[in-house]
Scaffold this motif. Structure first.
Motif, short mmCIF file in Angstrom:
data_model
loop_
_atom_site.label_atom_id
_atom_site.label_comp_id
_atom_site.label_asym_id
_atom_site.label_seq_id
_atom_site.Cartn_x
_atom_site.Cartn_y
_atom_site.Cartn_z
N THR A 67 0.83 -1.20 0.00
CA THR A 67 0.00 0.00 0.00
C THR A 67 0.86 1.25 0.00
OG1 THR A 67 -0.08 0.11 2.41
CG2 THR A 67 -1.76 -1.25 1.31
N VAL A 68 0.18 2.42 -0.17
CA VAL A 68 0.88 3.69 -0.07
C VAL A 68 1.53 3.81 1.31
CG1 VAL A 68 0.58 6.19 -0.03
CG2 VAL A 68 -0.63 4.82 -1.74
N ARG A 69 0.78 3.45 2.34
CA ARG A 69 1.32 3.50 3.70
C ARG A 69 2.56 2.62 3.84
NH1 ARG A 69 0.90 3.73 9.21
NH2 ARG A 69 1.95 1.92 10.07
N ASP A 70 2.50 1.39 3.31
CA ASP A 70 3.64 0.48 3.38
C ASP A 70 4.88 1.09 2.74
OD1 ASP A 70 2.11 -1.44 4.65
OD2 ASP A 70 1.58 -2.47 2.78
N ASN A 71 4.69 1.75 1.60
CA ASN A 71 5.82 2.29 0.86
C ASN A 71 6.40 3.54 1.50
OD1 ASN A 71 6.62 1.15 -2.05
ND2 ASN A 71 4.50 0.56 -1.57
N GLN A 73 -3.17 0.34 -3.20
CA GLN A 73 -2.04 -0.48 -3.61
C GLN A 73 -1.18 0.28 -4.62
OE1 GLN A 73 -1.07 -3.65 -2.66
NE2 GLN A 73 -2.65 -3.54 -1.06
N ILE A 74 0.13 0.27 -4.38
CA ILE A 74 1.07 0.88 -5.32
C ILE A 74 1.28 -0.08 -6.48
CG2 ILE A 74 3.47 1.56 -5.66
CD1 ILE A 74 1.97 3.64 -4.19
N ALA A 75 1.22 0.45 -7.71
CA ALA A 75 1.37 -0.39 -8.89
C ALA A 75 2.85 -0.52 -9.23
CB ALA A 75 0.62 0.21 -10.07
N THR A 76 3.47 -1.63 -8.75
CA THR A 76 4.83 -1.93 -9.19
C THR A 76 4.80 -2.63 -10.54
OG1 THR A 76 4.75 -3.98 -7.92
CG2 THR A 76 5.72 -2.08 -6.85
#
Length: 594
Positions: free
Chosen positions: A439-443, A479-482
């Motif tokens: 997630t944005v928070r995770d990153n 969710q961040i799109a890797t």
């Protein structure tokens, strides 16, 4: 295949001395309770395995003597119950051995991962990512499989063989030596052939690591390969690596089949020997038919599992090779970190006659480098590509150790500070930003649960990404799109997110490798403003790629071929028309900014 066999043969002597047992024994010590549980299950399995032949022998003797159903039925029931119990116990043995194996090897995985993450640049350069993944996952999995299946089978065979000798010693003392001799012959054969497929299995594991490395490297450069029209070259490289893996796997299987053929011959000879001796003793009236049957079934009870072990010699050989490769990682020293702490407040940075060589065979990349950055000041590093700017950054971040000299931060040698404290006070803004699946928070928080949502939102606001966050449907849980299917970030936005990570941590020293990617003017201005806010009141070392970046620096160090050829305050260097920095600025040239 002939060429391959020559290559493999060169390794045999070195590898044949490697055993996984000492490594596994050391790892098993903390898991005594699980080990005792496994031993108890194995003992129960052995008891049932020994009882079955004895019950069959008793059944045969009673049947031959003309006993009725009433005498045979209890034996039959006991045999059936024993068979059902054997199934349940074997499942229990498999479960306990697998549980124990994973407990032991998961500890090993953690240790190996830590050693690889702490490794220096020379080691990571010489060991591709695919190879390291193969060691941490593939090699450890090989040891796990060996513990879960192979060890359980070997111990079961040993227990049943010893129990069989004891049982026959009571039922027919004459058959016990015959049984013991047959078991010793089979044991000798297995021991003599324990390394028969070792060289080939080791080559197969190396080939697997090579295939993983090739695939990883080609996938990481997929965009460049596609645009350059070199995709067919990448496919050919993968095909060559796969072909090597096929050849080494075939060589291993060829050796294994040879061993199994010889083993089956010995097993058949053991069974025939027991039958012949039993028949002679039966003809003389020395033993009963049921006892002959017990002796034959004891041989069968051991020979079947032994053949199963023979088929798993490849796993044993592979485990030996895995143990060798794991041992090379474990043998790598882990830097001993002291218990000193940085002082509170701002930190100065001091490189004292530092030298750096990445590997013994490499040229020196830094030589006699001395720099001093006072707390709260900003140092700009300038120099051509290969001048040593990035190497200085790696030393400050404790990515590589110094070869000579010393790096001190807050007048404390870097190596004397525990890892957690070091990373909390010294941070980097890399040129290439790494986004992680999550997630944005995770990153932003980098998976740290101690960082609150409010801190993450504040950090995103500091770098100008708050409006972007508000536009996301799931907010911080977006969710961040890797790859595909998440919140996409442009190159500039990704760099802003990397800055937000540092606003969450509030470090005292920042190492900033200025981004060189082309971004739009608006994002560039946003990035520069956020960087300026981040650097306020903090000590900073900036690797500059543009002359304009040096305007925010207090001090300048000009590097060339791993040496500091000029160092001083920016204002003093500009005031000296003969300085390299002044000449560079007057020319407006980017020649030294690379």
């Amino acid at each position: 295949m002939g060429r391959l066999r020559v290559i493999v043969a060169d390794k045999t002597d070195a590898m044949s001395t490697v055993s996984p047992w000492p490594l596994l024994a050391r790892l098993a010590r903390p898991h005594r309770r699980a080990t005792f549980g496994f031993a108890a299950a194995l003992t129960a399995s052995t008891t049932v395995a020994l009882a079955s032949p004895v019950l069959l022998g008793l059944f045969v003797d009673r049947l031959k003597s003309g006993k009725g159903v009433s005498a045979l039925l209890p034996i039959g029931i006991a045999y059936v119950v024993g068979g059902l119990a054997a199934t349940v116990i074997n499942v229990l043995v498999t479960w306990r051995s697998t549980t124990l194996a994973w407990k032991i090897t998961n500890t090993l995985r953690t240790d190996l991962a830590r050693r690889v993450l702490d490794a220096d640049r020379a080691f990571l350069r010489d060991h591709p990512t695919g190879e390291l993944v193969s060691r941490i996952d593939g090699d450890v999995s090989a040891l796990t499989d060996m513990l879960a299946m192979f060890v359980a089978r070997v111990l079961s065979v040993v227990f049943v063989a010893l129990g069989g000798v004891i049982v026959l010693a009571f039922l027919a003392p004459i058959l016990a030596p015959v049984f013991l001799f047959n078991m010793l012959v089979l044991a000798w054969f297995m021991w003599a052939n324990r390394s028969a497929v070792l060289a080939e299995a080791e080559a197969a594991r190396d080939a697997e690591g090579e295939l993983l490395s090739v695939v990883e490297e080609r996938l990481s450069g997929a965009d460049d390969l596609a645009t350059l029209g070199a995709g067919h070259v990448a496919v050919a490289d993968v095909a060559d690596a796969a072909q090597l893996m096929l050849l080494t796997g075939s060589a291993t299987m060829h050796e294994q089949v040879k061993v199994i053929g010889k083993l089956r011959t010995l097993v058949a000879a053991s069974q025939v020997a027991m039958m012949v001796v039993g028949a002679l003793l039966l003809s003389r009236g020395s033993i009963t038919l049921g006892t002959v049957f017990v002796g034959f079934r004891m041989v069968a009870a051991v020979s079947g599992p032994i053949e199963g072990i023979g088929w798993r010699l490849r796993e044993l050989a592979g485990a030996g090779g895995s143990a060798r490769r794991i041992a090379t990682l474990i043998a790598r020293p882990v830097a001993e970190v002291g218990e000193r702490s940085f002082p509170a407040g701002g930190l100065d940075v001091h490189l004292d006659t530092v030298g750096l060589t990445y590997d013994d065979g490499d040229a020196e990349v830094l030589s006699d480098v001395s720099l001093r950055v006072a707390a709260g000041r900003r140092l700009g590093l300038v120099g051509r590509t290969g001048s040593g700017k990035t190497s200085i950054a790696r030393l400050l971040l404790r990515i590589v150790p110094v070869t000579s000299g010393e790096v001190r931060i807050g007048n404390v040698p870097c190596d004397n500070v525990p890892e957690i404290e070091f990373r909390s006070r010294i941070a980097a803004v890399p040129q290439e930003v790494q986004l992680f699946p999550g997630t944005v928070r995770d990153n932003v928080a980098l998976f740290d649960d101690d960082v609150s949502d409010a801190d993450v939102e504040k950090a995103l606001d500091e770098v100008g990404l708050y409006d972007w966050l508000q536009a996301q449907t799931n907010g911080l849980q977006t969710q961040i799109a890797t790859t595909d299917g998440g919140a996409g970030l442009s190159a500039g936005e990704a760099q802003l997110l990397a800055l937000a990570r540092l606003f969450c941590r509030q470090p005292s020293v920042i190492v900033l490798d200025e981004a060189t990617s082309r971004i739009d003017p608006e994002t560039q201005a946003q990035l520069e403003a956020a960087t300026e806010r981040l650097l306020i009141g903090r000590t900073a070392v900036i690797i500059a790629h543009r002359l304009a970046t040096l305007d925010r620096c207090d001090d300048i160090a000009v590097l060339d071929a791993g040496r500091v050829i000029e160092f001083g305050s920016r204002s003093d260097l500009l005031a000296d028309p003969s300085s390299a920095f002044a000449r560079l600025t007057r020319a407006g040239s980017e020649e030294w900014i690379a």
